[in-house]
Design a protein around this motif. Structure first.
Motif, PDB file in Angstrom:
ATOM      1  N   THR A 247      41.972 -44.981 -61.920  1.00 36.85           N
ATOM      2  CA  THR A 247      40.721 -45.086 -61.167  1.00 36.85           C
ATOM      3  C   THR A 247      39.565 -44.486 -61.956  1.00 36.85           C
ATOM      4  O   THR A 247      38.471 -45.052 -62.030  1.00 36.85           O
ATOM      5  CB  THR A 247      40.853 -44.356 -59.819  1.00 36.85           C
ATOM      6  OG1 THR A 247      42.076 -44.746 -59.222  1.00 36.85           O
ATOM      7  CG2 THR A 247      39.704 -44.700 -58.897  1.00 36.85           C
ATOM      8  N   VAL A 250      38.312 -46.730 -64.713  1.00 35.58           N
ATOM      9  CA  VAL A 250      37.513 -47.854 -64.239  1.00 35.58           C
ATOM     10  C   VAL A 250      36.153 -47.386 -63.755  1.00 35.58           C
ATOM     11  O   VAL A 250      35.115 -47.913 -64.137  1.00 35.58           O
ATOM     12  CB  VAL A 250      38.248 -48.604 -63.112  1.00 35.58           C
ATOM     13  CG1 VAL A 250      37.339 -49.669 -62.495  1.00 35.58           C
ATOM     14  CG2 VAL A 250      39.518 -49.239 -63.653  1.00 35.58           C
ATOM     15  N   ARG A 251      36.146 -46.346 -62.938  1.00 38.46           N
ATOM     16  CA  ARG A 251      34.920 -45.992 -62.231  1.00 38.46           C
ATOM     17  C   ARG A 251      33.947 -45.178 -63.068  1.00 38.46           C
ATOM     18  O   ARG A 251      32.740 -45.335 -62.954  1.00 38.46           O
ATOM     19  CB  ARG A 251      35.260 -45.234 -60.946  1.00 38.46           C
ATOM     20  CG  ARG A 251      35.992 -46.143 -59.971  1.00 38.46           C
ATOM     21  CD  ARG A 251      36.298 -45.432 -58.705  1.00 38.46           C
ATOM     22  NE  ARG A 251      35.112 -44.766 -58.179  1.00 38.46           N
ATOM     23  CZ  ARG A 251      35.106 -44.031 -57.085  1.00 38.46           C
ATOM     24  NH1 ARG A 251      36.226 -43.883 -56.411  1.00 38.46           N
ATOM     25  NH2 ARG A 251      34.005 -43.451 -56.668  1.00 38.46           N
ATOM     26  N   PHE A 254      34.400 -46.965 -67.414  1.00 41.70           N
ATOM     27  CA  PHE A 254      34.304 -48.421 -67.607  1.00 41.70           C
ATOM     28  C   PHE A 254      35.258 -48.930 -68.671  1.00 41.70           C
ATOM     29  O   PHE A 254      34.969 -49.854 -69.382  1.00 41.70           O
ATOM     30  CB  PHE A 254      32.860 -48.827 -67.932  1.00 41.70           C
ATOM     31  CG  PHE A 254      31.893 -48.274 -66.913  1.00 41.70           C
ATOM     32  CD1 PHE A 254      31.856 -48.800 -65.629  1.00 41.70           C
ATOM     33  CD2 PHE A 254      31.066 -47.200 -67.240  1.00 41.70           C
ATOM     34  CE1 PHE A 254      30.992 -48.260 -64.688  1.00 41.70           C
ATOM     35  CE2 PHE A 254      30.209 -46.663 -66.288  1.00 41.70           C
ATOM     36  CZ  PHE A 254      30.168 -47.189 -65.003  1.00 41.70           C
ATOM     37  N   TRP A 256      37.924 -50.911 -68.860  1.00 42.84           N
ATOM     38  CA  TRP A 256      38.730 -51.878 -68.135  1.00 42.84           C
ATOM     39  C   TRP A 256      40.050 -52.188 -68.812  1.00 42.84           C
ATOM     40  O   TRP A 256      41.082 -52.295 -68.169  1.00 42.84           O
ATOM     41  CB  TRP A 256      37.929 -53.174 -67.964  1.00 42.84           C
ATOM     42  CG  TRP A 256      36.902 -53.039 -66.884  1.00 42.84           C
ATOM     43  CD1 TRP A 256      35.605 -52.680 -67.034  1.00 42.84           C
ATOM     44  CD2 TRP A 256      37.127 -53.219 -65.490  1.00 42.84           C
ATOM     45  NE1 TRP A 256      34.988 -52.615 -65.831  1.00 42.84           N
ATOM     46  CE2 TRP A 256      35.905 -52.951 -64.851  1.00 42.84           C
ATOM     47  CE3 TRP A 256      38.234 -53.575 -64.725  1.00 42.84           C
ATOM     48  CZ2 TRP A 256      35.750 -53.029 -63.481  1.00 42.84           C
ATOM     49  CZ3 TRP A 256      38.076 -53.674 -63.365  1.00 42.84           C
ATOM     50  CH2 TRP A 256      36.840 -53.396 -62.741  1.00 42.84           C
ATOM     51  N   ALA A 259      42.473 -49.217 -68.600  1.00 42.59           N
ATOM     52  CA  ALA A 259      42.912 -49.085 -67.209  1.00 42.59           C
ATOM     53  C   ALA A 259      43.933 -50.172 -66.873  1.00 42.59           C
ATOM     54  O   ALA A 259      44.966 -49.915 -66.238  1.00 42.59           O
ATOM     55  CB  ALA A 259      41.720 -49.177 -66.265  1.00 42.59           C
ATOM     56  N   SER A 260      43.673 -51.400 -67.341  1.00 35.89           N
ATOM     57  CA  SER A 260      44.598 -52.510 -67.048  1.00 35.89           C
ATOM     58  C   SER A 260      45.957 -52.246 -67.677  1.00 35.89           C
ATOM     59  O   SER A 260      47.003 -52.438 -67.042  1.00 35.89           O
ATOM     60  CB  SER A 260      44.045 -53.820 -67.591  1.00 35.89           C
ATOM     61  OG  SER A 260      42.786 -54.070 -67.009  1.00 35.89           O
TER      62      SER A 260
END
Ligand code: ATP
Ligand code: MG
Lengths: 286, 372
Positions: A247, A250-251, A254, A256, A259-260
Motif C-alpha cells: 500500500t 502505491v500511495r 507511486f 506501481w 508494488a505489483s
C-alpha cells in the motif's frame, strides 16, 4: 432420443448457471490479475519500457533483506492469529456442539458480530480496552497488580488480538460444522469400550475434527496474510506487514511496478499455503 | 444353575423424562449365557432401558446390578459391558483391526495379547482378511460384524444390542442373525437384544420380555409368549388376531363361550377347562384354526365348532390366510392360517361356506385388561 436430449440439456445447463458469476470474475478478478502481472514486469521508466519485460522487482524482493524479513513477519503474524483462533475456537465449537439450538445461535451471532461492525469502530474500541489508559491497564493498576501499564497495544500482541477477534468466526464455523458430522454413537462406543471422557475426546472427537480445523485455519491464515487496516491501527508503525508495504509503495511512492511484483509474491505465498492445506485435508479425509 | 449370579439384575427401574414416564417398574434378569429380548412397539422404552444398563441414562429409581455388582452411578467406561449400536458406530479413522483393538487398548492389555485376541475375534466373525481395511471400505453387513467383534473382544459381562439388524436387507439379516446366534452360543455371552421384529425375536431369544408403554407385560420363553400371552397386548403384538370378547356359560362339565358380537351372541363350544372371568377375552391363534369346505351342506366333522363363509383369502407363500364371517353375525370374523401343504381341491374358496375347526386346547384365555 428423448434421453439424449435430456442429457444434452443437462450438460448445457450448469454452464448457463455459471455465466453471470463467471463474467463477474473475469471482469474483476482475471483482468486485474493479468494487468497486475504485466505491471510487475514493466520497467518503471526509460524509453520503450513497454517492450522490455524485466524481472528486476522480483529479484529485488528476493535479495532485499528487509522485504524478506517483512514477509517472515507477515507469515509469523498469520501463524499467531491462526494459533490463537484454534486455541479459542476449539472449546467454543465443542461447546456449541453440545449446546441447545438457542444457545448455539446466540454464540454464532456473537462470533460473527465483528464482521458486521465497522473496522474503524471495532479498532477504536480495542484502543479503549488495550491502551495505556485503557480499561485493562487502569483496572489492573487500580487493583495494585501492576505498577506500570502493560504494553498491550502497538505491538504484535495488540494486532493478534484485533485480527483474532474478527477472524475467529472463519475458524469456528467450519470446525463446528465438521464436529456435527461426528456420530455421537462413535463417542458412546468409545465410552462403552472403556475409554474415559478424556480419552474419548482425544481418540475420537479430536481425532475426527481435523478436516474442519484445517479448512478454518487455512481461511484465517490466508485472510490474515492480506489484512491491512487492523495492523495499521493496532500496530501503528511497530508492526509492518507485506500488505502495508505494498500500500505504501502505491500511495506514497507511486512505485506501481514494484508494488505489483510484491503483490504477486504475496499471492503466490497464499496460493502455496492453500495448496498445502488442500493436500493435508485430502490426506485427512481419505 | 438357579443360584448363579445373573448377568443383569434390574429391579424396580423407573425413568422419567420431565413429566413423561418412559419406563415403569421394570424388573427382570438376564441369566448367564442366555439371550433375552426386549420386544415392543416404537416408543415403549426399549432403548431407554438398554441405555440405562450401559450407563448413558440414569434411572430415576431402581437398582441395576451387572454380574452381581450394583452399577448405579458407575460411568459407562467402568461397567464392562459390550454394546452394538444400530449405526454400528465404527471409528471411521481407524482400521478394522484398530477398531477391534480399541477396548483392549483402553484396558491396557499387552500388545502381543491384543494382536492375538483381535485376530481371534475377527476370525470368529469371518473377517480376518479385512483387518487392515477401513470401515468405509466395508459393506453394511461386514461393518456390522466388525462392530460385533469389537463388542465381543473385551469379553463383556453382558452384550447389549439395539436393533442390530434393522438397517440390513432381509436375506443378509437372516444370515447375520444365524451367525450371531452361533457366536453367542459358542462364547456363552449373556445378551440383551432390543427389537421390534417378531420373527427375529422368536429365532434368537431364550426369553422374551414384551414391553408396552414403559411396562413389561410378560417375560417368558418364546413358546409361552406365542401360545400363552399374558395380556391382550402381547397376544396382538405376536400376531394373535383371533381375540374374542364374550362370556362363559356353564353347561354340564363344559363351558360355553358366547362371543359378544354386535348383534346376537354366537355359541362357541369350548370344551377346555379354561377359567373365565366376566368379560375376559379368549384368543385362538390363526395357525390353530382349520377350515373344512362345506360344499354339499354335509355333516360337520367332529372338530367343527362353528360355521361361516370365507370373505377374504390372502396367499402368503408358505401359507394362506382366510377370513371367515361367522354364521349368525357377519360382524364377527375368525382368521385361519393354513399351511400351503393342503391339497388344493380341499382348500376352501372365496365366498364358500366352511366349517371352522379347532382343538379346545388352542383356546387361550386372556386376563381382563384395562389397557386397549
Ligand atoms: N432424552 C430424552 N428426553 C425426553 N424423552 C425421551 C428421551 N429419550 C427417550 N424419550 C422418550 O421416551 C420414550 C421411549 O423412548 P425409547 O427410545 O426408549 O423407545 P424405543 O422403545 O427404543 O422405541 P423405538 O423402537 O422407536 O426405538 C419415547 O416416547 C421417547 O420420546
Ligand atoms: Mg429404540
Amino acid at each position: 432420443m428423448a434421453g439424449a436430449t435430456l442429457a444434452e440439456e443437462r450438460s448445457r445447463r450448469p454452464w448457463l448457471l455459471l455465466a453471470p458469476s463467471a463474467l463477474l470474475y473475469a471482469a474483476f478478478l482475471l483482468v486485474p490479475l493479468a494487468l497486475l502481472v504485466v505491471a510487475s514486469v514493466t520497467p518503471a521508466e526509460g524509453p520503450g519500457r513497454l517492450q522490455a519485460a524485466t524481472g528486476e522487482y522480483y529479484a529485488a524482493f528476493a535479495t532485499d533483506g528487509i522485504t524478506l524479513t517483512i514477509l517472515l513477519h507477515t507469515l509469523r503474524l498469520a501463524s499467531l492469529v491462526t494459533l490463537s483462533c484454534l486455541v479459542l475456537g476449539y472449546p467454543l465449537a465443542l461447546f456449541m456442539r453440545r449446546a441447545g439450538p438457542k444457545t448455539r445461535l446466540a454464540i454464532m451471532l456473537v462470533v460473527v458480530s465483528p464482521l458486521l461492525s465497522s473496522v474503524i469502530v471495532r479498532n477504536v474500541a480495542w484502543l479503549l480496552v488495550l491502551g495505556r489508559e485503557g480499561i485493562i491497564n487502569t483496572g489492573l493498576q487500580a487493583l495494585g497488580l501492576i505498577d506500570a501499564p502493560l504494553p498491550l497495544l502497538y505491538n504484535t500482541f495488540g494486532v493478534v488480538v484485533g485480527v483474532t477477534h474478527v477472524y475467529l468466526s472463519f475458524l469456528v464455523l467450519p470446525l463446528f460444522a465438521s464436529l456435527t458430522t461426528i456420530n455421537p454413537a462413535a463417542e458412546e462406543s468409545a465410552a462403552i469400550l472403556g475409554a474415559s471422557p478424556l480419552r474419548t475426546f482425544l481418540y475420537v472427537t479430536l481425532s475426527l475434527s481435523p478436516p474442519g480445523a484445517v479448512a478454518g485455519a487455512t481461511l484465517v491464515f490466508v485472510l490474515t496474510m492480506g489484512v491491512y487496516l487492523t495492523p495499521v491501527i493496532m500496530g501503528e508503525s511497530f508492526v509492518t506487514t507485506l500488505p502495508m508495504v505494498i500500500t505504501d509503495l502505491v500511495r506514497n511512492q507511486f512505485e506501481w511496478s514494484r508494488a505489483s511484483a510484491f503483490a504477486i509474491v504475496l499471492l503466490l505465498v497464499v496460493g502455496g499455503v492453500m495448496a498445502a492445506s488442500g493436500w493435508a485435508e485430502r490426506r485427512l479425509t481419505t | 444353575m438357579g443360584t448363579e449370579t445373573p448377568a443383569v439384575n434390574a429391579a424396580g427401574i423407573n425413568k422419567h423424562f420431565g413429566a413423561f414416564h418412559a419406563v415403569r417398574d421394570l424388573d427382570f434378569q438376564v441369566r448367564k449365557g442366555e439371550i433375552v429380548s426386549l420386544l415392543g412397539p416404537s416408543g415403549c422404552g426399549k432403548t431407554t432401558m438398554l441405555r440405562m444398563l450401559a450407563g448413558f441414562v440414569t434411572p430415576t429409581s431402581g437398582t441395576i446390578a451387572i454380574a452381581g455388582k450394583v452399577v448405579n452411578g458407575v460411568p459407562p467406561h467402568r461397567r464392562h459391558v459390550g454394546m452394538m449400536f444400530q449405526s454400528y458406530a465404527l471409528f471411521p479413522h481407524m482400521s478394522v483391526g484398530e477398531n477391534v483393538a480399541f477396548g483392549l487398548r483402553m484396558r491396557s492389555v499387552p500388545k502381543a495379547e491384543i494382536k492375538l485376541r483381535v485376530e481371534e475375534a475377527l476370525r470368529a466373525v469371518r473377517l480376518a482378511d479385512r483387518i487392515d481395511s477401513y470401515p468405509r471400505q466395508l459393506s453394511g453387513g461386514q461393518q456390522q460384524r466388525v462392530a460385533l467383534a469389537r463388542a465381543l473382544v473385551i469379553k463383556p459381562d453382558v452384550l447389549l444390542l439395539d436393533e442390530p439388524f434393522g438397517a440390513l436387507d432381509r436375506e443378509l439379516r437372516q444370515h447375520l442373525q444365524a451367525e450371531m446366534k452361533r457366536l453367542q452360543r459358542q462364547l456363552g455371552i449373556s445378551t440383551l437384544l432390543v427389537t421390534h421384529d417378531q420373527e427375529e425375536v422368536l429365532l434368537l431369544s431364550d426369553r422374551i420380555a414384551v414391553m408396552h408403554k414403559g411396562r413389561m407385560d410378560q417375560i417368558a420363553a418364546p413358546e409361552e409368549i406365542f401360545e400363552r400371552p399374558a395380556t391382550r397386548f402381547v397376544a396382538e403384538f405376536m400376531g394373535g388376531t383371533n381375540i374374542f370378547e364374550g362370556r362363559v356359560e356353564q353347561q354340564g362339565g363344559t363351558g360355553l363361550f358366547r362371543i359378544a358380537g354386535s348383534g346376537d351372541a354366537i355359541g362357541l363350544l369350548a370344551c377346555g377347562p379354561f377359567s373365565q372371568a366376566a368379560g375376559a377375552p379368549v384368543m385362538i391363534r390363526p395357525e390353530r384354526v382349520t377350515l373344512v369346505a362345506n360344499r354339499d351342506r354335509g355333516t360337520p366333522p367332529a372338530a367343527a365348532i362353528m360355521s361361516g363363509r370365507v370373505t377374504e383369502m390372502n396367499y402368503l407363500g408358505s401359507s394362506t390366510e382366510y377370513r371367515v364371517a361367522l354364521d349368525g353375525d357377519d360382524e364377527v370374523e375368525i382368521v385361519s392360517r393354513i399351511p400351503g401343504l393342503q391339497a388344493s381341491g380341499e382348500r376352501p374358496r372365496l365366498d364358500e361356506p366352511v366349517f371352522v375347526c379347532f382343538d379346545s386346547a388352542a383356546v387361550h384365555s386372556l386376563p381382563v385388561s384395562s389397557q386397549l
